[in-house]
Design a protein around this motif. Structure first.
Motif, PDB file in Angstrom:
ATOM      1  N   PHE A  25      32.471  31.949  36.308  1.00  0.00           N
ATOM      2  CA  PHE A  25      33.876  32.001  35.928  1.00  0.00           C
ATOM      3  C   PHE A  25      34.680  32.929  36.838  1.00  0.00           C
ATOM      4  O   PHE A  25      35.908  32.942  36.770  1.00  0.00           O
ATOM      5  CB  PHE A  25      34.015  32.445  34.471  1.00  0.00           C
ATOM      6  CG  PHE A  25      33.565  31.407  33.486  1.00  0.00           C
ATOM      7  CD1 PHE A  25      34.340  30.305  33.211  1.00  0.00           C
ATOM      8  CD2 PHE A  25      32.335  31.516  32.844  1.00  0.00           C
ATOM      9  CE1 PHE A  25      33.934  29.334  32.309  1.00  0.00           C
ATOM     10  CE2 PHE A  25      31.905  30.559  31.948  1.00  0.00           C
ATOM     11  CZ  PHE A  25      32.714  29.464  31.672  1.00  0.00           C
ATOM     12  N   ALA A  26      34.009  33.704  37.674  1.00  0.00           N
ATOM     13  CA  ALA A  26      34.704  34.579  38.624  1.00  0.00           C
ATOM     14  C   ALA A  26      35.017  33.875  39.939  1.00  0.00           C
ATOM     15  O   ALA A  26      35.528  34.508  40.865  1.00  0.00           O
ATOM     16  CB  ALA A  26      33.869  35.827  38.891  1.00  0.00           C
ATOM     17  N   PHE A  67      35.722  38.433  36.626  1.00  0.00           N
ATOM     18  CA  PHE A  67      37.038  37.791  36.608  1.00  0.00           C
ATOM     19  C   PHE A  67      38.128  38.829  36.358  1.00  0.00           C
ATOM     20  O   PHE A  67      39.154  38.868  37.051  1.00  0.00           O
ATOM     21  CB  PHE A  67      37.056  36.721  35.507  1.00  0.00           C
ATOM     22  CG  PHE A  67      38.336  35.932  35.413  1.00  0.00           C
ATOM     23  CD1 PHE A  67      38.435  34.695  36.025  1.00  0.00           C
ATOM     24  CD2 PHE A  67      39.430  36.415  34.709  1.00  0.00           C
ATOM     25  CE1 PHE A  67      39.616  33.955  35.942  1.00  0.00           C
ATOM     26  CE2 PHE A  67      40.602  35.688  34.624  1.00  0.00           C
ATOM     27  CZ  PHE A  67      40.689  34.458  35.243  1.00  0.00           C
ATOM     28  N   ASP A 114      44.367  31.020  38.598  1.00  0.00           N
ATOM     29  CA  ASP A 114      43.861  30.997  37.226  1.00  0.00           C
ATOM     30  C   ASP A 114      43.884  29.604  36.605  1.00  0.00           C
ATOM     31  O   ASP A 114      42.929  29.189  35.936  1.00  0.00           O
ATOM     32  CB  ASP A 114      44.662  31.960  36.345  1.00  0.00           C
ATOM     33  CG  ASP A 114      44.325  33.416  36.650  1.00  0.00           C
ATOM     34  OD1 ASP A 114      43.488  33.644  37.545  1.00  0.00           O
ATOM     35  OD2 ASP A 114      44.900  34.310  36.002  1.00  0.00           O
ATOM     36  N   PRO A 163      39.012  34.240  40.990  1.00  0.00           N
ATOM     37  CA  PRO A 163      39.471  35.494  41.599  1.00  0.00           C
ATOM     38  C   PRO A 163      38.746  35.840  42.889  1.00  0.00           C
ATOM     39  O   PRO A 163      39.318  36.511  43.753  1.00  0.00           O
ATOM     40  CB  PRO A 163      39.204  36.540  40.509  1.00  0.00           C
ATOM     41  CG  PRO A 163      38.211  35.936  39.601  1.00  0.00           C
ATOM     42  CD  PRO A 163      38.482  34.463  39.632  1.00  0.00           C
ATOM     43  N   VAL A 214      41.031  27.235  37.502  1.00  0.00           N
ATOM     44  CA  VAL A 214      39.740  27.410  36.829  1.00  0.00           C
ATOM     45  C   VAL A 214      39.535  26.308  35.805  1.00  0.00           C
ATOM     46  O   VAL A 214      38.483  25.660  35.735  1.00  0.00           O
ATOM     47  CB  VAL A 214      39.651  28.786  36.152  1.00  0.00           C
ATOM     48  CG1 VAL A 214      38.360  28.908  35.359  1.00  0.00           C
ATOM     49  CG2 VAL A 214      39.746  29.900  37.172  1.00  0.00           C
ATOM     50  N   HIS A 240      40.684  40.696  39.406  1.00  0.00           N
ATOM     51  CA  HIS A 240      42.134  40.616  39.233  1.00  0.00           C
ATOM     52  C   HIS A 240      42.772  41.999  39.347  1.00  0.00           C
ATOM     53  O   HIS A 240      43.794  42.174  40.025  1.00  0.00           O
ATOM     54  CB  HIS A 240      42.474  40.007  37.872  1.00  0.00           C
ATOM     55  CG  HIS A 240      42.626  38.525  37.908  1.00  0.00           C
ATOM     56  ND1 HIS A 240      41.599  37.685  37.591  1.00  0.00           N
ATOM     57  CD2 HIS A 240      43.676  37.734  38.237  1.00  0.00           C
ATOM     58  CE1 HIS A 240      42.005  36.427  37.708  1.00  0.00           C
ATOM     59  NE2 HIS A 240      43.261  36.427  38.105  1.00  0.00           N
ATOM     60  N   THR A 287      30.028  37.284  34.923  1.00  0.00           N
ATOM     61  CA  THR A 287      31.053  36.608  35.718  1.00  0.00           C
ATOM     62  C   THR A 287      32.420  36.710  35.050  1.00  0.00           C
ATOM     63  O   THR A 287      33.443  36.814  35.737  1.00  0.00           O
ATOM     64  CB  THR A 287      30.704  35.130  35.961  1.00  0.00           C
ATOM     65  OG1 THR A 287      30.710  34.399  34.737  1.00  0.00           O
ATOM     66  CG2 THR A 287      29.342  35.010  36.629  1.00  0.00           C
ATOM     67  N   LEU A 288      32.453  36.700  33.726  1.00  0.00           N
ATOM     68  CA  LEU A 288      33.725  36.902  33.024  1.00  0.00           C
ATOM     69  C   LEU A 288      34.254  38.314  33.266  1.00  0.00           C
ATOM     70  O   LEU A 288      35.459  38.521  33.443  1.00  0.00           O
ATOM     71  CB  LEU A 288      33.543  36.649  31.525  1.00  0.00           C
ATOM     72  CG  LEU A 288      33.303  35.190  31.115  1.00  0.00           C
ATOM     73  CD1 LEU A 288      32.939  35.107  29.639  1.00  0.00           C
ATOM     74  CD2 LEU A 288      34.545  34.352  31.392  1.00  0.00           C
TER      75      LEU A 288
END
Length: 292
Positions: A37-38, A102, A220, A41, A223, A106, A98-99
């Motif tokens: 999920f990263a 994220f 964003d 970014p 994603v 940022h 990974t979250l």
């Protein structure tokens, strides 16, 4: 008729943008079995690296190369320092990391590059081509985007089907213990997977940024749509991710052009629910592989 053609061409270009990001997700999944999920970014950070190089007067293509190289390095470093300590634990741990990345990336980007909107150049014209005295919704940068995504897709298919490195990466992702017994250097393969995925993600960030405004959150929304495209095609299939991106891009373009742009997120959700209901593994995934 012209509106129909322009809507379809806009969807084609948009779909290739989603496909570029979906390819990065597919690569990281096939090589590590992690949904990163990263990825957005990370791509954003490397795009700002390119912008710094371009603003310093070194030209677009040197900035382009700097972004890809920084993506390669960033992916390898994050795998070694952040993801590697979670190896061997529950798979959800890496996803949670990974979250966390994220959010951290940022924040770091906002501090280093600032929160203001900045213009990002494009290497080719943004004016639509003229056909028969009519300007169509396809320009030089759109062609560059389409060609770039197709080249990356072909390279990934060749990597995983026809090279020993691709086979080792898949073996390391599917069963690390067996792979080690067969002589595969699992740690090296996982690092390589993250590095290559970050490189492809950097390309996606550059394609999305070309000719538009960038800021720390500009990736964003991609994603969501990139993940939907990857799931539509199947997380194991580079070809599927491109087709999934095209299906999604063209569909959302028609929804935006003929129904209303405010319904685009709802349409994306409806498409995702439909595909997951009829074919949960995606359009091109094989069921035994998706259960690993």
């Amino acid at each position: 008729m012209q509106q129909l053609l322009n809507t379809a061409l806009t969807g084609l270009t948009l779909g290739m943008v989603y496909a570029a990001f979906a390819l990065a997700l597919v690569l990281i999944w096939r090589s590590t079995r992690i949904v990163n999920f990263a990825q957005a970014p990370m791509a954003m950070a490397t795009t700002f690296v390119a912008l710094v190089v371009i603003d310093a007067g070194y030209g677009y293509w040197l900035g382009f190369a700097a972004a890809l190289l920084s993506g390669l390095v960033l992916g390898a470093v994050l795998e070694r320092l952040v993801i590697r300590p979670a190896e061997g634990g529950p798979e959800i741990n890496a996803v949670i990391l990974t979250l966390g990345l994220f959010i951290v990336l940022h924040g770091v980007a906002a501090v280093v590059f600032g929160n203001r909107y900045r213009s990002f150049p494009a290497p080719f014209g943004l004016r639509g081509f003229e056909v028969g005295g009519t300007t169509i919704a396809l320009n030089g940068f759109g062609v560059f985007t389409i060609v770039s995504v197709l080249v990356v897709m072909g390279a990934l298919v060749a990597l995983f089907r026809f090279t020993d490195v691709g086979l080792r990466m898949r073996a390391a992702a599917l069963d690390q213990e067996v792979a080690r017994l067969l002589g595969v250097r699992v740690g090296h393969m996982l690092t390589l997977g993250w590095a290559l995925a970050a490189l492809v993600g950097s390309l996606a960030g550059l394609l999305i940024a070309g000719g538009s405004l960038v800021h720390p959150s500009y990736m964003d929304s991609v994603v969501v749509f990139g993940f939907v495209a990857a799931v539509l095609g199947g997380l194991d299939s580079p070809l599927g991710s491109v087709i999934g991106g095209l299906v999604l891009g063209v569909s959302l373009s028609f929804v935006s052009g003929y129904v209303g742009s405010q319904l685009v997120p709802l349409a994306a959700l409806a498409i995702l629910m439909l595909v997951l209901t009829l074919r949960p593994g995606g359009l091109f995934a094989h069921a035994p592989e998706r259960r690993v």
